[in-house]
Design a protein around this motif. Structure first.
Motif, mmCIF file in Angstrom:
data_model
loop_
_atom_site.group_PDB
_atom_site.id
_atom_site.type_symbol
_atom_site.label_atom_id
_atom_site.label_comp_id
_atom_site.label_asym_id
_atom_site.label_seq_id
_atom_site.Cartn_x
_atom_site.Cartn_y
_atom_site.Cartn_z
ATOM 1 N N ALA A 89 2.037 12.504 -9.238
ATOM 2 C CA ALA A 89 1.336 13.780 -9.053
ATOM 3 C C ALA A 89 2.336 14.919 -8.913
ATOM 4 O O ALA A 89 2.209 15.963 -9.565
ATOM 5 C CB ALA A 89 0.448 13.703 -7.810
ATOM 6 N N ALA A 90 3.371 14.710 -8.073
ATOM 7 C CA ALA A 90 4.356 15.767 -7.858
ATOM 8 C C ALA A 90 5.095 16.072 -9.153
ATOM 9 O O ALA A 90 5.368 17.230 -9.476
ATOM 10 C CB ALA A 90 5.333 15.356 -6.762
ATOM 11 N N VAL A 110 1.833 7.036 -6.620
ATOM 12 C CA VAL A 110 0.812 7.997 -7.037
ATOM 13 C C VAL A 110 1.259 9.412 -6.711
ATOM 14 O O VAL A 110 1.178 10.319 -7.540
ATOM 15 C CB VAL A 110 -0.541 7.677 -6.353
ATOM 16 C CG1 VAL A 110 -1.547 8.778 -6.616
ATOM 17 C CG2 VAL A 110 -1.070 6.350 -6.845
ATOM 18 N N CYS A 111 1.798 9.578 -5.488
ATOM 19 C CA CYS A 111 2.263 10.908 -5.086
ATOM 20 C C CYS A 111 3.399 11.382 -5.978
ATOM 21 O O CYS A 111 3.470 12.557 -6.348
ATOM 22 C CB CYS A 111 2.724 10.904 -3.633
ATOM 23 S SG CYS A 111 1.385 10.794 -2.478
ATOM 24 N N VAL A 120 -5.206 12.725 -3.619
ATOM 25 C CA VAL A 120 -3.987 13.127 -4.335
ATOM 26 C C VAL A 120 -4.334 13.524 -5.766
ATOM 27 O O VAL A 120 -3.879 14.566 -6.271
ATOM 28 C CB VAL A 120 -2.950 11.987 -4.321
ATOM 29 C CG1 VAL A 120 -1.772 12.343 -5.214
ATOM 30 C CG2 VAL A 120 -2.473 11.730 -2.911
ATOM 31 N N ILE A 128 -6.721 2.258 0.521
ATOM 32 C CA ILE A 128 -6.177 3.620 0.450
ATOM 33 C C ILE A 128 -6.809 4.397 -0.694
ATOM 34 O O ILE A 128 -6.248 5.370 -1.192
ATOM 35 C CB ILE A 128 -4.642 3.614 0.300
ATOM 36 C CG1 ILE A 128 -4.234 2.677 -0.834
ATOM 37 C CG2 ILE A 128 -3.954 3.236 1.591
ATOM 38 C CD1 ILE A 128 -2.813 2.897 -1.276
ATOM 39 N N LEU A 135 0.836 -1.205 0.000
ATOM 40 C CA LEU A 135 0.000 0.000 0.000
ATOM 41 C C LEU A 135 0.867 1.249 0.000
ATOM 42 O O LEU A 135 0.614 2.201 -0.743
ATOM 43 C CB LEU A 135 -0.907 0.018 1.232
ATOM 44 C CG LEU A 135 -1.999 -1.041 1.295
ATOM 45 C CD1 LEU A 135 -2.857 -0.846 2.529
ATOM 46 C CD2 LEU A 135 -2.855 -1.000 0.046
ATOM 47 N N ALA A 150 3.936 15.724 -12.240
ATOM 48 C CA ALA A 150 3.042 16.485 -13.127
ATOM 49 C C ALA A 150 2.982 17.941 -12.694
ATOM 50 O O ALA A 150 3.037 18.857 -13.519
ATOM 51 C CB ALA A 150 1.651 15.863 -13.103
ATOM 52 N N LEU A 151 2.891 18.152 -11.374
ATOM 53 C CA LEU A 151 2.802 19.522 -10.865
ATOM 54 C C LEU A 151 4.091 20.281 -11.135
ATOM 55 O O LEU A 151 4.065 21.459 -11.506
ATOM 56 C CB LEU A 151 2.509 19.522 -9.364
ATOM 57 C CG LEU A 151 1.092 19.145 -9.006
ATOM 58 C CD1 LEU A 151 0.892 19.187 -7.515
ATOM 59 C CD2 LEU A 151 0.132 20.102 -9.692
ATOM 60 N N GLY A 152 5.222 19.596 -10.969
ATOM 61 C CA GLY A 152 6.501 20.238 -11.239
ATOM 62 C C GLY A 152 6.572 20.716 -12.667
ATOM 63 O O GLY A 152 7.016 21.834 -12.959
ATOM 64 N N VAL A 203 2.326 1.836 -3.444
ATOM 65 C CA VAL A 203 1.332 2.362 -4.388
ATOM 66 C C VAL A 203 1.084 3.839 -4.123
ATOM 67 O O VAL A 203 1.113 4.675 -5.035
ATOM 68 C CB VAL A 203 0.001 1.572 -4.276
ATOM 69 C CG1 VAL A 203 -1.080 2.251 -5.094
ATOM 70 C CG2 VAL A 203 0.206 0.138 -4.731
ATOM 71 N N LEU A 204 0.876 4.172 -2.840
ATOM 72 C CA LEU A 204 0.594 5.563 -2.482
ATOM 73 C C LEU A 204 1.764 6.458 -2.848
ATOM 74 O O LEU A 204 1.598 7.547 -3.409
ATOM 75 C CB LEU A 204 0.301 5.656 -0.980
ATOM 76 C CG LEU A 204 -0.333 6.966 -0.508
ATOM 77 C CD1 LEU A 204 -1.615 7.230 -1.263
ATOM 78 C CD2 LEU A 204 -0.610 6.916 0.979
ATOM 79 N N PHE A 256 4.648 25.090 -4.993
ATOM 80 C CA PHE A 256 3.493 24.664 -5.793
ATOM 81 C C PHE A 256 2.881 23.370 -5.276
ATOM 82 O O PHE A 256 1.803 22.984 -5.701
ATOM 83 C CB PHE A 256 3.881 24.537 -7.270
ATOM 84 C CG PHE A 256 4.969 23.537 -7.538
ATOM 85 C CD1 PHE A 256 4.664 22.224 -7.825
ATOM 86 C CD2 PHE A 256 6.301 23.922 -7.506
ATOM 87 C CE1 PHE A 256 5.661 21.308 -8.062
ATOM 88 C CE2 PHE A 256 7.300 23.001 -7.749
ATOM 89 C CZ PHE A 256 6.984 21.690 -8.021
ATOM 90 N N LEU A 257 3.574 22.675 -4.347
ATOM 91 C CA LEU A 257 3.006 21.445 -3.792
ATOM 92 C C LEU A 257 2.190 21.703 -2.519
ATOM 93 O O LEU A 257 1.730 20.763 -1.886
ATOM 94 C CB LEU A 257 4.120 20.447 -3.477
ATOM 95 C CG LEU A 257 4.799 19.807 -4.685
ATOM 96 C CD1 LEU A 257 5.871 18.842 -4.241
ATOM 97 C CD2 LEU A 257 3.793 19.075 -5.558
ATOM 98 N N THR A 267 -3.959 17.314 -7.261
ATOM 99 C CA THR A 267 -3.084 17.571 -8.411
ATOM 100 C C THR A 267 -3.805 18.411 -9.457
ATOM 101 O O THR A 267 -3.279 19.428 -9.916
ATOM 102 C CB THR A 267 -2.654 16.237 -9.039
ATOM 103 O OG1 THR A 267 -2.142 15.407 -8.013
ATOM 104 C CG2 THR A 267 -1.593 16.462 -10.091
ATOM 105 N N VAL A 280 4.004 21.436 -14.753
ATOM 106 C CA VAL A 280 3.125 22.589 -14.975
ATOM 107 C C VAL A 280 3.719 23.833 -14.331
ATOM 108 O O VAL A 280 3.689 24.926 -14.901
ATOM 109 C CB VAL A 280 1.708 22.321 -14.414
ATOM 110 C CG1 VAL A 280 0.828 23.539 -14.567
ATOM 111 C CG2 VAL A 280 1.095 21.134 -15.119
#
Lengths: 180, 195, 235
Positions: free
Chosen positions: A18-19, A14-15, C73, C66, A7, A21-23, A10-11, B72-73, C77, A25
């Motif tokens: 996400a981080a 995903v994070c 998340v 989860i 778990l 992708a945000l970086g 996986v988490l 940004f996070l 995002t 943008v």
């Protein structure tokens, strides 16, 4: 234990995605946002004082906690003070020009979160906002609202916003005086 | 320092009350205000979590996000911190203070999606508060929420006996009564803060 | 999959604000000018659609224990992406909406749809659901804005429409709107928090009245049809 590890992985994945992708943008938008903030401050400065260049100067932050920065115009036109203080709803950031005779040369609201249609008129480009801000030109540190014996007419329904702006202008003039 | 703390507290509790002036946390405010008791439980849980979240998120923001240039996070990091925090608080209370847990228990998971909690953390950053100011804003913002929800729950207990058009049944009449309480809170907006 | 039914659900019978009664904070807080309402509505529509699609795509590979953390998340995002894009390209909107843009993360509409709908449904249906639910939300925001702005300040389309120099749309939020009656005649209290609570309360009441009425009408029609059928049988 194995399950928890799975778990967590996986988490974490995903994070990480996400981080990432945000970086990406953020990399695209950061320069634009920065340029916009600069343009906004420059426009605010230009609307309160005529000067071709500025240098930032030090001041006594302890005695003037609401003042953010002071910039001296290189052509001797005076100083531009930016300050952040609480209005009716949230913080207001204001640029205020102060000439060598310690008189206000104009104000410009850089940021605010006042009520739309009432306090927000202080920053408005419509007639009501322009008129409100024009009253500040030529005022000295004894500035006050008309209901407190001064000559500034408060915005309709926004006495608190008007009063806090008048207070910030007085503070801006005082901080410039303290520079000597 | 002291004057800024007084200013922040008065502002958060009365003048810019989270519910009646900033609309933060309206969902639990309307959802959990049937009875004064439940409202009080929910309010207490919110004070607790808002204070803790303000403190922890300030540290994370200052020493991790700002230090590494990862502002940004913020939204992502804060909501994860709040979700984890609520989980931990729940586990901690269950083990060590079972009486408080049974009082707050059912409200705790709901707090994750309470926008007052994420709101206060974001506002701390936006207003550039330092650690003490953030903590004070978090706790007093929670107290403002507590005050609002308890007051409103008492109003609602009375509204139940009122005679109103049928189509106003449920949330509609609640919102109209909330509007009247908000009107009362507007009286505070004229309050000058002694500096 | 039934697009037509989903459309009616999103807009009327299962409208996120008026019927499900979620996501109300922003609905009351930012609906002071049409510009804010349209901007907020479209932002939520885009975020909701993106989140729905992504969550539906990964619904089979995420472990159930989860899933909420992962939903959060994904939502955070997309919210941050929209936030950054607005700051860069529509700064006036990001300023006007302020903290309510990042707060879309905890808007119950999005996590609610993820949990109730996207966990089980295929991508296509989730995409449509995002668009229609987002549209239903936007329509409510627009109604709130129009009512509050008109009665509060006598204006229509503040920030979005400019008529000083011929009719045009201002996407940078500078338009003054169309002044329908002088601002001083308006009840400016409707632009304040009081007006937010009151307008939404009345709007929900009107919706409940309308839904109830249409239900009664349907029931009456059904009864009539039944009566006629019986009559025919009698004959």
């Amino acid at each position: 234990m194995n399950k928890i590890l799975k778990l967590a992985i996986v988490l974490f994945l995903v994070c990480a995605v996400a981080a990432g992708a945000l970086g990406f943008v953020n990399n695209l938008t950061a320069p634009i946002i920065f340029a916009q903030a600069q343009a906004k401050t420059a426009a605010a400065f230009a609307s309160v004082m005529q000067a071709d260049g500025y240098e930032e100067i030090e001041f006594d932050k302890e005695s003037f906690p609401t003042v953010d920065t002071i910039h001296r115009a290189t052509n001797g036109a005076g100083h531009v003070v930016t300050s952040t203080f609480s209005g009716a709803q949230g913080n207001i950031t204001l640029a205020c020009g102060v000439d060598p005779d310690f008189k206000c040369t104009g104000i410009s609201v850089i940021e605010h979160s006042e009520t739309s249609g009432l306090g927000a008129n202080a920053a408005s480009t419509a007639e009501v906002g322009v008129k409100f801000r024009a009253q500040f030109v030529g005022q000295d540190e004894s500035i006050a609202l008309s209901n407190a014996g001064g000559s500034i007419d408060a915005l309709t329904g926004a006495t608190i916003t008007s009063r806090s702006i008048a207070g910030a202008v007085a503070e801006s003039i005082r901080v410039v005086k303290s520079l000597g | 320092m002291l004057s800024s703390i007084i200013e922040i507290s008065l502002g958060a509790i009365l003048i810019n009350n989270f519910i009646f002036s900033q609309f933060l946390g309206c969902c639990p405010f309307l959802g959990c205000s049937n009875k004064v008791d439940t409202a009080f439980g929910m309010g207490l849980a919110v004070v607790f979590v808002m204070g803790l979240a303000s403190a922890i998120c300030w540290v994370i923001n200052e020493y991790i996000l700002v230090a590494l240039g990862l502002e940004f996070l913020q939204t992502l990091a804060f909501i994860l911190v709040i979700a984890a925090l609520v989980q931990f608080v729940e586990m901690f209370l269950k083990k060590s203070v079972p009486s408080l847990y049974s009082a707050l228990g059912i409200y705790l998971p709901l707090i994750t999606t309470n926008c007052a909690v994420l709101g206060v953390v974001l506002l701390n950053v936006q207003n550039k508060y330092n650690f003490i100011e953030s903590l004070v804003y978090g706790i007093t913002g929670g107290i403002g929420f507590l005050l609002a929800i308890v007051l409103f729950a008492s109003v609602r207990e009375r509204v139940e006996f009122a005679d109103y058009p049928e189509c106003f049944h449920g949330f509609a009449i609640c919102l109209v009564s909330a509007a009247l309480v908000a009107l009362a809170f507007m009286g505070f907006s004229g309050m000058a803060i002694p500096v | 999959m039934n697009p037509k039914k989903q459309f009616t659900e999103g807009l009327i019978t299962n409208n996120p604000v008026l019927v499900q009664q979620i996501g109300m904070c922003a609905t009351m807080a930012i609906t002071t000018t049409l510009f804010n309402g349209v901007g907020m509505g479209l932002s939520v529509l885009i975020i909701l659609t993106c989140c729905n699609v992504v969550i539906s795509l990964i619904r089979k590979i995420i472990p159930g224990e989860i899933r909420l953390a992962i939903f959060v998340v994904v939502i955070a995002t997309f919210v941050t992406i929209v936030d950054l894009l607005l700051q860069a390209y529509v700064p006036a909107l990001s300023e006007a909406l302020g903290v309510f843009i990042p707060l879309i993360v905890v808007n119950c509409i999005i996590i609610g749809r993820a949990e109730a709908f996207c966990q089980k449904m295929p991508v296509g249906a989730c995409f449509l659901d995002g668009i229609f639910q987002g549209f239903g939300y936007t329509v409510v925001l627009i109604i709130m804005c129009v009512v509050r702005e008109l009665l509060g300040a006598g204006r229509f389309g503040g920030g979005l429409i400019d008529v000083s120099n011929g009719f045009r749309f201002t996407l940078d939020g500078t338009g003054a709107g169309i002044q329908i009656f002088p601002e001083s005649y308006g009840a400016s209290i409707l632009s304040l928090p009081f007006g937010g609570f009151l307008t939404l309360g009345v709007l929900i009441a009107v919706m409940q009245y309308a839904l109830k009425k249409s239900e009664l009408k349907k029931a009456a029609l059904a009864e009539q049809a039944k009566a006629e059928e019986e009559k025919e049988e009698d004959e």
